[in-house]
Design an enzyme around this catalytic site. Structure first.
Site, mmCIF file in Angstrom:
data_model
loop_
_atom_site.group_PDB
_atom_site.id
_atom_site.type_symbol
_atom_site.label_atom_id
_atom_site.label_comp_id
_atom_site.label_asym_id
_atom_site.label_seq_id
_atom_site.Cartn_x
_atom_site.Cartn_y
_atom_site.Cartn_z
ATOM 1 N N SER A 13 15.595 14.217 2.946
ATOM 2 C CA SER A 13 16.408 13.469 3.662
ATOM 3 C C SER A 13 15.754 12.331 4.460
ATOM 4 O O SER A 13 14.668 12.607 4.928
ATOM 5 C CB SER A 13 17.469 14.177 4.671
ATOM 6 N N GLU B 21 1.888 1.392 -3.593
ATOM 7 C CA GLU B 21 1.034 1.968 -4.284
ATOM 8 C C GLU B 21 0.946 3.485 -4.245
ATOM 9 O O GLU B 21 0.567 4.373 -5.139
ATOM 10 C CB GLU B 21 -0.396 1.247 -4.116
ATOM 11 N N ARG C 135 0.866 -1.084 0.105
ATOM 12 C CA ARG C 135 0.014 0.012 0.009
ATOM 13 C C ARG C 135 0.805 1.087 -0.045
ATOM 14 O O ARG C 135 0.344 2.358 -0.732
ATOM 15 C CB ARG C 135 -0.807 -0.139 1.228
#
Length: 155
Positions: free
Chosen positions: A121, A98, A95
């Site tokens: 960073s 995604e 997820r």
């Protein structure tokens, strides 16, 4: 509502959007004004990751001087995912993968637009996750990624 089956037309439109944005010296915020949509959503749509409602598609197309074909394509459901490579198999990690597939280019564009050429960073970095009540029932995860901006240094 139309759906795309090939990424090339949307990529060509994204290239045209970025070229027009630069030529007209507009920010994504400038382009988004009046759409009624969030800056992140509109930016993701202009980068090929979401479909825009017709009114928003027409508004941004007018600002960018795009034609009727572009307006139609901005409304098409895209093939989502902007980062090629292997796919994680763990459902939770997938997820996040995604999310980066859909919003990665949006995050990159907005970071560069707001900060300049550089990176956020992952070493000088804070991560926070909170569980909050969802007004519609259930819970939501609020994830904060807080990294120090590091500008690119010419050498």
């Amino acid at each position: 509502m139309q759906s795309q089956c090939q990424p090339a037309p949307r990529q060509a439109l994204t290239d045209a959007v970025i070229a027009a944005k630069a030529r007209k010296r507009l920010s994504f915020e400038d382009i988004n004004q009046g759409t009624g949509l969030s800056l992140a959503y509109t930016t993701a749509a202009l980068l090929g990751q979401h479909a825009l409602p017709e009114a928003a598609a027409r508004l941004v197309a007018e600002r960018l001087e795009l034609d009727e074909d572009a307006i139609a394509l901005l409304q098409a459901i895209p093939l989502r995912g902007s980062i090629p490579g292997g796919v994680p198999t763990d459902p939770t990690i997938y997820r996040f993968y995604e999310m980066v597939q859909i919003y990665g280019t949006t995050l990159k564009a907005l970071v560069h637009e707001q900060f300049g050429d550089g990176i956020i960073s992952a070493i000088n970095f804070k991560l926070d996750i909170r569980k909050v009540e969802d007004p519609d029932g259930g819970h939501r995860a609020v994830i904060t990624l807080d990294g120090k901006y590091l500008p690119t240094k010419p050498f």
